[in-house]
Design a protein around this motif. Structure first.
Motif, short mmCIF file in Angstrom:
data_model
loop_
_atom_site.label_atom_id
_atom_site.label_comp_id
_atom_site.label_asym_id
_atom_site.label_seq_id
_atom_site.Cartn_x
_atom_site.Cartn_y
_atom_site.Cartn_z
N LEU A 1 0.62 -1.11 0.29
CA LEU A 1 -0.36 0.17 -0.38
C LEU A 1 0.58 1.58 -0.22
O LEU A 1 0.90 1.95 -0.61
CB LEU A 1 -1.17 0.02 1.23
CG LEU A 1 -1.72 1.11 1.25
CD1 LEU A 1 -2.63 1.14 0.00
CD2 LEU A 1 -2.58 1.24 2.63
N LYS A 2 2.17 1.42 0.55
CA LYS A 2 2.56 2.66 1.09
C LYS A 2 3.32 2.29 -0.62
O LYS A 2 3.29 3.61 -0.62
CB LYS A 2 4.08 2.01 1.72
CG LYS A 2 5.06 2.91 2.06
CD LYS A 2 5.43 3.20 2.73
CE LYS A 2 7.44 4.35 2.75
NZ LYS A 2 6.42 5.27 2.87
N ALA A 3 3.65 2.01 -1.34
CA ALA A 3 4.16 1.39 -2.22
C ALA A 3 3.41 1.62 -3.44
O ALA A 3 3.47 3.30 -4.43
CB ALA A 3 4.66 0.12 -3.14
N TYR A 4 2.52 1.99 -3.56
CA TYR A 4 0.84 2.08 -4.65
C TYR A 4 0.53 3.74 -4.61
O TYR A 4 0.39 4.81 -5.32
CB TYR A 4 -0.37 1.41 -4.41
CG TYR A 4 0.18 0.12 -5.05
CD1 TYR A 4 -0.23 0.47 -6.24
CD2 TYR A 4 0.03 -0.85 -4.19
CE1 TYR A 4 -0.17 -0.82 -7.04
CE2 TYR A 4 -0.18 -2.31 -5.25
CZ TYR A 4 -0.12 -2.26 -6.06
OH TYR A 4 0.11 -3.35 -7.55
N MET B 1 6.88 -5.55 -8.26
CA MET B 1 7.38 -6.18 -9.31
C MET B 1 6.75 -5.46 -10.44
O MET B 1 6.70 -4.89 -11.50
CB MET B 1 7.40 -7.69 -9.47
CG MET B 1 8.36 -8.50 -9.09
SD MET B 1 9.94 -7.61 -9.22
CE MET B 1 10.17 -7.03 -7.03
N GLN B 2 5.33 -5.68 -10.27
CA GLN B 2 4.20 -4.96 -11.33
C GLN B 2 4.54 -3.24 -11.25
O GLN B 2 4.23 -2.76 -12.47
CB GLN B 2 3.02 -5.16 -10.68
CG GLN B 2 2.01 -6.71 -11.32
CD GLN B 2 1.29 -7.06 -11.20
OE1 GLN B 2 -0.09 -5.95 -10.41
NE2 GLN B 2 0.78 -8.28 -10.73
N LEU B 3 4.17 -2.84 -10.07
CA LEU B 3 5.12 -1.44 -9.67
C LEU B 3 5.84 -1.31 -10.57
O LEU B 3 6.23 -0.23 -11.73
CB LEU B 3 4.50 -0.86 -8.81
CG LEU B 3 3.04 -0.75 -7.93
CD1 LEU B 3 3.62 -0.43 -6.34
CD2 LEU B 3 2.65 0.57 -8.50
N GLU B 4 7.06 -1.68 -10.54
CA GLU B 4 8.03 -2.23 -11.37
C GLU B 4 8.29 -1.71 -13.04
O GLU B 4 8.61 -0.52 -13.20
CB GLU B 4 9.63 -2.44 -10.68
CG GLU B 4 11.17 -2.67 -11.58
CD GLU B 4 11.37 -1.93 -11.14
OE1 GLU B 4 12.62 -1.17 -11.74
OE2 GLU B 4 10.98 -0.77 -10.53
N LEU C 1 8.14 0.90 -18.09
CA LEU C 1 7.47 1.67 -19.00
C LEU C 1 7.46 2.98 -19.09
O LEU C 1 6.92 4.01 -19.89
CB LEU C 1 5.93 0.70 -19.40
CG LEU C 1 6.20 -0.52 -19.66
CD1 LEU C 1 4.91 -0.76 -19.47
CD2 LEU C 1 6.65 -0.78 -21.07
N ALA C 2 6.84 3.60 -17.91
CA ALA C 2 6.63 5.28 -17.85
C ALA C 2 7.81 5.78 -17.79
O ALA C 2 7.21 6.81 -18.59
CB ALA C 2 6.01 5.62 -16.30
N LYS C 3 9.10 5.63 -17.43
CA LYS C 3 10.10 5.61 -17.45
C LYS C 3 10.91 6.06 -19.18
O LYS C 3 11.34 7.18 -19.94
CB LYS C 3 11.63 5.37 -16.46
CG LYS C 3 11.20 5.64 -15.09
CD LYS C 3 12.27 5.09 -14.24
CE LYS C 3 12.25 5.74 -12.76
NZ LYS C 3 13.00 5.97 -12.21
N ALA C 4 10.53 4.51 -20.02
CA ALA C 4 10.91 5.06 -21.12
C ALA C 4 9.97 5.75 -22.00
O ALA C 4 10.65 6.67 -22.51
CB ALA C 4 10.98 3.26 -21.07
#
Length: 83
Positions: free
Chosen positions: A4-7, A60-63, A68-71
Motif C-alpha cells: 500500500l505504501k508503494a502504491y 514487480m508490477q509497479l516496477e 515503461l513510464a520512464k522509457a
C-alpha cells in the motif's frame, strides 16, 4: 500491507503533477527499496509465505509500470528537445 505504501507513493507522485523529467528520475522511497530487498533475500534463503509472494508480485508490477513510464518519459523529453 506493505505494498500500500508503494502504491501510495506512485499515486501521490502522479497526482502532484509531473513532467517527463520527473518521471524519468522517480525513485521509490528507501523503505520500499529495503522491503523489496528483504523479500528477495527471503525468497532465496527461506522461501516466501503466500502473502509475501503476493506482495513481491505487486512490487514487480509497479516496477514494470514505472520502467515503461520512464522509457516513455525519456522519449517525450528527447522529442521536445529536438523541436
Amino acid at each position: 500491507m506493505h505494498t500500500l505504501k508503494a502504491y501510495e507513493e506512485v499515486v501521490d507522485f502522479i497526482a502532484s503533477g509531473t513532467s517527463p523529467d520527473a518521471v524519468a528520475s522517480f525513485k521509490p522511497s528507501g523503505a520500499v527499496r529495503e522491503r523489496v530487498r528483504d523479500l528477495l533475500y527471503f525468497e532465496k534463503t527461506r522461501g516466501l509465505t503466500h502473502e509475501e509472494t503476493s506482495e513481491l508480485d505487486h512490487y514487480m508490477q509497479l516496477e514494470h509500470l514505472m520502467r515503461l513510464a520512464k522509457a516513455r518519459a525519456r522519449k517525450y523529453a528527447s522529442s521536445k528537445q529536438i523541436h
